[in-house]
Design a protein around this motif. Structure first.
Motif, PDB file in Angstrom:
ATOM      1  N   ILE A  27       0.838  -1.201   0.000  1.00 26.00           N
ATOM      2  CA  ILE A  27       0.000   0.000   0.000  1.00 26.00           C
ATOM      3  C   ILE A  27       0.876   1.255   0.000  1.00 26.00           C
ATOM      4  CG2 ILE A  27      -1.689   1.327   1.329  1.00 26.00           C
ATOM      5  CD1 ILE A  27      -2.731  -1.451   2.343  1.00 26.00           C
ATOM      6  N   GLY A  28       1.973   1.232   0.749  1.00 24.40           N
ATOM      7  CA  GLY A  28       2.882   2.381   0.776  1.00 24.40           C
ATOM      8  C   GLY A  28       3.514   2.647  -0.583  1.00 24.40           C
ATOM      9  N   VAL A  29       3.923   1.588  -1.288  1.00 20.47           N
ATOM     10  CA  VAL A  29       4.492   1.742  -2.630  1.00 20.47           C
ATOM     11  C   VAL A  29       3.428   2.287  -3.586  1.00 20.47           C
ATOM     12  CG1 VAL A  29       5.400   0.461  -4.616  1.00 20.47           C
ATOM     13  CG2 VAL A  29       6.331   0.050  -2.337  1.00 20.47           C
ATOM     14  N   ALA A  30       2.199   1.774  -3.491  1.00 21.39           N
ATOM     15  CA  ALA A  30       1.114   2.265  -4.349  1.00 21.39           C
ATOM     16  C   ALA A  30       0.832   3.739  -4.078  1.00 21.39           C
ATOM     17  CB  ALA A  30      -0.146   1.427  -4.132  1.00 21.39           C
ATOM     18  N   ALA A  31       0.832   4.136  -2.811  1.00 22.81           N
ATOM     19  CA  ALA A  31       0.599   5.547  -2.467  1.00 22.81           C
ATOM     20  C   ALA A  31       1.720   6.427  -3.015  1.00 22.81           C
ATOM     21  CB  ALA A  31       0.480   5.710  -0.952  1.00 22.81           C
ATOM     22  N   ALA A  32       2.965   5.978  -2.851  1.00 26.77           N
ATOM     23  CA  ALA A  32       4.101   6.762  -3.342  1.00 26.77           C
ATOM     24  C   ALA A  32       4.073   6.879  -4.869  1.00 26.77           C
ATOM     25  CB  ALA A  32       5.411   6.129  -2.882  1.00 26.77           C
ATOM     26  N   ALA A  33       3.786   5.781  -5.558  1.00 24.61           N
ATOM     27  CA  ALA A  33       3.733   5.809  -7.020  1.00 24.61           C
ATOM     28  C   ALA A  33       2.607   6.718  -7.508  1.00 24.61           C
ATOM     29  CB  ALA A  33       3.546   4.393  -7.555  1.00 24.61           C
ATOM     30  N   THR A  34       1.467   6.660  -6.838  1.00 25.32           N
ATOM     31  CA  THR A  34       0.336   7.508  -7.218  1.00 25.32           C
ATOM     32  C   THR A  34       0.664   8.977  -6.968  1.00 25.32           C
ATOM     33  OG1 THR A  34      -1.155   5.699  -6.638  1.00 25.32           O
ATOM     34  CG2 THR A  34      -2.145   7.851  -6.936  1.00 25.32           C
ATOM     35  N   LEU A  35       1.359   9.266  -5.862  1.00 26.19           N
ATOM     36  CA  LEU A  35       1.757  10.636  -5.561  1.00 26.19           C
ATOM     37  C   LEU A  35       2.726  11.167  -6.617  1.00 26.19           C
ATOM     38  CD1 LEU A  35       1.695  13.084  -3.671  1.00 26.19           C
ATOM     39  CD2 LEU A  35       3.559  12.006  -2.382  1.00 26.19           C
ATOM     40  N   VAL A  36       3.709  10.353  -6.990  1.00 31.07           N
ATOM     41  CA  VAL A  36       4.672  10.761  -8.021  1.00 31.07           C
ATOM     42  C   VAL A  36       3.939  11.016  -9.339  1.00 31.07           C
ATOM     43  CG1 VAL A  36       6.593   9.933  -9.443  1.00 31.07           C
ATOM     44  CG2 VAL A  36       6.675   9.670  -6.964  1.00 31.07           C
ATOM     45  N   TYR A  37       3.013  10.137  -9.686  1.00 29.74           N
ATOM     46  CA  TYR A  37       2.235  10.316 -10.915  1.00 29.74           C
ATOM     47  C   TYR A  37       1.407  11.599 -10.854  1.00 29.74           C
ATOM     48  CZ  TYR A  37      -0.998   9.367 -14.736  1.00 29.74           C
ATOM     49  OH  TYR A  37      -1.740   9.465 -15.876  1.00 29.74           O
ATOM     50  N   ILE A  39       2.057  14.309  -9.150  1.00 28.77           N
ATOM     51  CA  ILE A  39       2.960  15.456  -9.275  1.00 28.77           C
ATOM     52  C   ILE A  39       3.375  15.637 -10.736  1.00 28.77           C
ATOM     53  CG2 ILE A  39       5.279  16.297  -8.699  1.00 28.77           C
ATOM     54  CD1 ILE A  39       4.841  15.006  -5.908  1.00 28.77           C
ATOM     55  N   ALA A  40       3.663  14.527 -11.432  1.00 32.73           N
ATOM     56  CA  ALA A  40       4.116  14.594 -12.827  1.00 32.73           C
ATOM     57  C   ALA A  40       3.003  15.047 -13.773  1.00 32.73           C
ATOM     58  CB  ALA A  40       4.649  13.239 -13.263  1.00 32.73           C
ATOM     59  N   VAL A  41       1.790  14.569 -13.555  1.00 33.14           N
ATOM     60  CA  VAL A  41       0.679  14.857 -14.458  1.00 33.14           C
ATOM     61  C   VAL A  41       0.075  16.230 -14.203  1.00 33.14           C
ATOM     62  CG1 VAL A  41      -1.674  14.143 -15.075  1.00 33.14           C
ATOM     63  CG2 VAL A  41       0.123  12.451 -14.871  1.00 33.14           C
ATOM     64  N   GLY A  42       0.028  16.626 -12.977  1.00 35.66           N
ATOM     65  CA  GLY A  42      -0.591  17.908 -12.663  1.00 35.66           C
ATOM     66  C   GLY A  42      -1.639  17.744 -11.586  1.00 35.66           C
ATOM     67  N   SER A  43      -2.319  18.801 -11.308  1.00 39.58           N
ATOM     68  CA  SER A  43      -3.242  18.822 -10.174  1.00 39.58           C
ATOM     69  C   SER A  43      -4.622  18.280 -10.552  1.00 39.58           C
ATOM     70  CB  SER A  43      -3.352  20.232  -9.621  1.00 39.58           C
ATOM     71  OG  SER A  43      -3.761  21.108 -10.647  1.00 39.58           O
ATOM     72  N   ASN A  44      -4.738  16.996 -10.631  1.00 44.01           N
ATOM     73  CA  ASN A  44      -6.021  16.328 -10.844  1.00 44.01           C
ATOM     74  C   ASN A  44      -6.602  16.018  -9.471  1.00 44.01           C
ATOM     75  OD1 ASN A  44      -8.065  14.464 -11.211  1.00 44.01           O
ATOM     76  ND2 ASN A  44      -7.042  13.452 -12.942  1.00 44.01           N
TER      77      ASN A  44
END
Length: 170
Positions: A27-37, A39-44
């Motif tokens: 779950i921590g890896v999924a949260a971190a990956a989603t956060l990085v995504y 930040i990269a994509v923008g403020s959705n």
């Protein structure tokens, strides 16, 4: 798990759940990956909500992955080793009886902190646990590697309190 015998006044064990540790990593890896995504994509905003939910679930699961169980004259306390809050805090006066029993993980619908109309449970390790009958008529169940030690510590604490039986109220 590390523990000391119940004859030392206070019994303490650190119980680590392999299942919940693994789940918190995923779950921590999924949260971190989603956060990085995010930040990269923008403020959705939708993605931000997903990140926040994943972080909340991570904290809850990680908070149950490692628990410090303490039994002594105060009663029984199970505290999150990571977050420091008590999952349960039962005084000796709250406890009517206790026993070691086989615990079906399926009857509690999984691992971690569980609640039902009949009581609460911390399902952490294996399929044997300490089942505590409360004066209120509810139960508290705690699975751990050596539930016999926990029961002996609880009985020793109750006897030292001066009850006529091992867990009788004074």
């Amino acid at each position: 798990m590390s523990s000391q015998g119940p004859d030392l006044g206070e019994w303490r064990a650190v119980v680590t759940s392999p299942v919940l540790t693994g789940a918190s990593i995923v779950i921590g890896v999924a949260a971190a990956a989603t956060l990085v995504y995010w930040i990269a994509v923008g403020s959705n905003l939708d993605l931000l909500v997903v990140v926040l939910v994943l972080m909340f679930v991570f904290a809850f699961v990680a908070g149950t992955a490692r628990v410090v169980v303490t039994i002594g004259s105060h009663g029984l306390q199970a505290t999150s080793a990571l977050l420091g809050f008590a999952w349960t805090n039962l005084s000796l006066d709250d406890i009517a009886d206790a026993r070691v029993a086989d615990v079906s993980i399926g009857s509690w619908f999984g691992w971690g902190y569980r609640a039902s109309l009949g009581g609460t449970a911390l399902i952490l390790h294996g399929d044997r646990g300490l089942v505590v009958d409360l004066v209120s008529g509810k139960e508290f169940t705690l699975t751990l590697p050596d539930p016999e030690w926990a029961l002996a510590a609880l009985e020793t604490a109750a006897d030292a309190r001066g009850g006529s039986g091992s867990l009788d109220r004074p």
